[in-house]
Design a protein around this motif. Structure first.
Motif, PDB file in Angstrom:
ATOM      1  N   GLU A 107      24.786  -3.982   8.841  1.00  0.00           N
ATOM      2  CA  GLU A 107      24.887  -3.280   9.975  1.00  0.00           C
ATOM      3  C   GLU A 107      26.287  -2.590  10.385  1.00  0.00           C
ATOM      4  O   GLU A 107      26.211  -1.387  10.849  1.00  0.00           O
ATOM      5  CB  GLU A 107      24.762  -4.152  11.409  1.00  0.00           C
ATOM      6  N   LEU A 108      27.269  -3.298   9.966  1.00  0.00           N
ATOM      7  CA  LEU A 108      28.707  -2.618  10.019  1.00  0.00           C
ATOM      8  C   LEU A 108      28.868  -1.259   9.032  1.00  0.00           C
ATOM      9  O   LEU A 108      29.137  -0.514   9.279  1.00  0.00           O
ATOM     10  CB  LEU A 108      29.926  -3.489   9.869  1.00  0.00           C
ATOM     11  N   MET A 109      28.199  -1.869   7.708  1.00  0.00           N
ATOM     12  CA  MET A 109      28.186  -0.585   6.656  1.00  0.00           C
ATOM     13  C   MET A 109      27.354   0.606   7.039  1.00  0.00           C
ATOM     14  O   MET A 109      27.674   1.748   6.947  1.00  0.00           O
ATOM     15  CB  MET A 109      27.779  -1.272   5.451  1.00  0.00           C
ATOM     16  N   THR A 110      26.140   0.374   7.698  1.00  0.00           N
ATOM     17  CA  THR A 110      25.552   1.384   8.110  1.00  0.00           C
ATOM     18  C   THR A 110      26.046   2.161   9.242  1.00  0.00           C
ATOM     19  O   THR A 110      25.952   3.495   9.274  1.00  0.00           O
ATOM     20  CB  THR A 110      24.037   0.858   8.657  1.00  0.00           C
ATOM     21  N   THR A 111      26.750   1.464  10.137  1.00  0.00           N
ATOM     22  CA  THR A 111      27.366   2.253  11.146  1.00  0.00           C
ATOM     23  C   THR A 111      28.429   3.160  10.549  1.00  0.00           C
ATOM     24  O   THR A 111      28.645   4.348  11.124  1.00  0.00           O
ATOM     25  CB  THR A 111      27.988   1.231  12.325  1.00  0.00           C
ATOM     26  N   ALA A 138      28.521   6.276   0.562  1.00  0.00           N
ATOM     27  CA  ALA A 138      27.718   4.714   0.649  1.00  0.00           C
ATOM     28  C   ALA A 138      28.298   3.895  -0.538  1.00  0.00           C
ATOM     29  O   ALA A 138      28.573   2.685  -0.128  1.00  0.00           O
ATOM     30  CB  ALA A 138      26.386   5.006   0.469  1.00  0.00           C
ATOM     31  N   GLU A 139      28.514   4.631  -1.732  1.00  0.00           N
ATOM     32  CA  GLU A 139      29.173   3.631  -2.518  1.00  0.00           C
ATOM     33  C   GLU A 139      30.666   3.251  -2.308  1.00  0.00           C
ATOM     34  O   GLU A 139      31.026   2.035  -2.432  1.00  0.00           O
ATOM     35  CB  GLU A 139      29.421   4.521  -4.077  1.00  0.00           C
ATOM     36  N   SER A 140      31.334   4.015  -1.491  1.00  0.00           N
ATOM     37  CA  SER A 140      32.741   3.558  -1.375  1.00  0.00           C
ATOM     38  C   SER A 140      32.649   2.691  -0.271  1.00  0.00           C
ATOM     39  O   SER A 140      33.481   1.705  -0.263  1.00  0.00           O
ATOM     40  CB  SER A 140      33.631   4.732  -0.569  1.00  0.00           C
ATOM     41  N   ILE A 141      31.760   2.795   0.706  1.00  0.00           N
ATOM     42  CA  ILE A 141      31.604   1.569   1.760  1.00  0.00           C
ATOM     43  C   ILE A 141      30.966   0.166   1.155  1.00  0.00           C
ATOM     44  O   ILE A 141      31.724  -0.677   1.561  1.00  0.00           O
ATOM     45  CB  ILE A 141      30.689   2.008   2.877  1.00  0.00           C
ATOM     46  N   LEU A 142      30.217   0.492   0.261  1.00  0.00           N
ATOM     47  CA  LEU A 142      29.768  -0.729  -0.426  1.00  0.00           C
ATOM     48  C   LEU A 142      30.989  -1.490  -1.216  1.00  0.00           C
ATOM     49  O   LEU A 142      30.992  -2.810  -1.202  1.00  0.00           O
ATOM     50  CB  LEU A 142      28.500  -0.691  -1.449  1.00  0.00           C
ATOM     51  N   LEU A 200      28.616   4.414   7.641  1.00  0.00           N
ATOM     52  CA  LEU A 200      28.046   5.344   6.919  1.00  0.00           C
ATOM     53  C   LEU A 200      27.541   6.704   7.811  1.00  0.00           C
ATOM     54  O   LEU A 200      27.843   7.727   7.568  1.00  0.00           O
ATOM     55  CB  LEU A 200      26.893   4.931   5.741  1.00  0.00           C
ATOM     56  N   ASP A 201      26.953   6.304   8.953  1.00  0.00           N
ATOM     57  CA  ASP A 201      26.444   7.082   9.671  1.00  0.00           C
ATOM     58  C   ASP A 201      27.615   7.829  10.457  1.00  0.00           C
ATOM     59  O   ASP A 201      27.534   9.224  10.588  1.00  0.00           O
ATOM     60  CB  ASP A 201      25.656   6.468  10.868  1.00  0.00           C
ATOM     61  N   ALA A 202      28.496   7.083  10.629  1.00  0.00           N
ATOM     62  CA  ALA A 202      29.745   7.944  11.186  1.00  0.00           C
ATOM     63  C   ALA A 202      30.385   8.937  10.355  1.00  0.00           C
ATOM     64  O   ALA A 202      30.854   9.923  10.789  1.00  0.00           O
ATOM     65  CB  ALA A 202      30.783   6.853  12.044  1.00  0.00           C
ATOM     66  N   ALA A 203      30.809   8.475   9.029  1.00  0.00           N
ATOM     67  CA  ALA A 203      31.208   9.338   8.199  1.00  0.00           C
ATOM     68  C   ALA A 203      30.393  10.511   7.778  1.00  0.00           C
ATOM     69  O   ALA A 203      30.968  11.343   7.715  1.00  0.00           O
ATOM     70  CB  ALA A 203      31.494   8.450   6.813  1.00  0.00           C
ATOM     71  N   VAL A 204      29.068  10.576   7.683  1.00  0.00           N
ATOM     72  CA  VAL A 204      28.115  11.471   7.416  1.00  0.00           C
ATOM     73  C   VAL A 204      28.276  12.250   8.522  1.00  0.00           C
ATOM     74  O   VAL A 204      28.355  13.656   8.206  1.00  0.00           O
ATOM     75  CB  VAL A 204      26.925  10.852   7.131  1.00  0.00           C
ATOM     76  N   ALA A 205      28.407  12.043   9.730  1.00  0.00           N
ATOM     77  CA  ALA A 205      28.356  12.787  10.876  1.00  0.00           C
ATOM     78  C   ALA A 205      29.690  13.703  10.845  1.00  0.00           C
ATOM     79  O   ALA A 205      29.607  14.704  11.635  1.00  0.00           O
ATOM     80  CB  ALA A 205      28.194  11.937  12.266  1.00  0.00           C
ATOM     81  N   THR A 206      30.612  13.338  10.191  1.00  0.00           N
ATOM     82  CA  THR A 206      31.971  14.360  10.148  1.00  0.00           C
ATOM     83  C   THR A 206      31.908  15.114   9.013  1.00  0.00           C
ATOM     84  O   THR A 206      32.444  16.299   9.109  1.00  0.00           O
ATOM     85  CB  THR A 206      33.090  13.351   9.989  1.00  0.00           C
ATOM     86  N   LEU A 207      30.792  15.153   8.188  1.00  0.00           N
ATOM     87  CA  LEU A 207      30.815  16.319   7.150  1.00  0.00           C
ATOM     88  C   LEU A 207      30.260  17.688   7.804  1.00  0.00           C
ATOM     89  O   LEU A 207      29.390  17.377   8.604  1.00  0.00           O
ATOM     90  CB  LEU A 207      29.886  15.665   6.190  1.00  0.00           C
ATOM     91  N   PRO A 208      30.617  18.656   7.107  1.00  0.00           N
ATOM     92  CA  PRO A 208      30.198  20.002   7.576  1.00  0.00           C
ATOM     93  C   PRO A 208      28.827  20.169   6.880  1.00  0.00           C
ATOM     94  O   PRO A 208      28.422  19.790   5.871  1.00  0.00           O
ATOM     95  CB  PRO A 208      31.131  20.831   6.931  1.00  0.00           C
ATOM     96  N   GLU A 209      27.927  20.753   7.721  1.00  0.00           N
ATOM     97  CA  GLU A 209      26.478  21.326   7.154  1.00  0.00           C
ATOM     98  C   GLU A 209      26.848  22.442   6.236  1.00  0.00           C
ATOM     99  O   GLU A 209      27.581  23.152   6.062  1.00  0.00           O
ATOM    100  CB  GLU A 209      25.882  21.697   8.474  1.00  0.00           C
TER     101      GLU A 209
END
Length: 72
Positions: free
Chosen positions: A15-19, A41-45, A21-30
Motif C-alpha cells: 500500500e505504501l509503495m502504491t501510494t 515502479a522499479e525504483s520504489i520496489l 507510485l501514484d504520487a510520483a506519476v501524478a507529478t509527471l507531465p502529460e
C-alpha cells in the motif's frame, strides 16, 4: 526485474509503495510514458526492498532516479 524476483512485501508495504507510485506519476507531465512509470515502479520496489518505508522518501528517490536516468 533482477534482485527482487523473490522479494516479498506485506500488504501494508504494498500500500505504501502504491501510494508513492501514484504520487510520483501524478507529478509527471502529460503524456506519461509507460517507460517512466516502469522506471518509477522499479525504483520504489528497489528502495522498499532496501528497507525504506516512508512514502515521501520512496517517491522522492524514484523521481530523482528518473531525472538521472539516461535519455534514449
Amino acid at each position: 526485474m533482477k534482485n527482487l524476483a523473490n522479494a516479498e512485501f506485506s500488504p501494508e508495504v504494498i500500500e505504501l509503495m502504491t501510494t508513492a507510485l501514484d504520487a510520483a506519476v501524478a507529478t509527471l507531465p502529460e503524456p506519461v510514458h509507460s517507460a517512466h512509470v516502469n522506471a518509477l515502479a522499479e525504483s520504489i520496489l528497489r528502495t522498499a526492498g532496501a528497507g525504506e518505508r516512508d512514502v515521501t522518501n520512496l517517491q522522492r528517490i524514484a523521481l530523482l532516479e528518473l531525472q538521472l536516468a539516461p535519455r534514449n
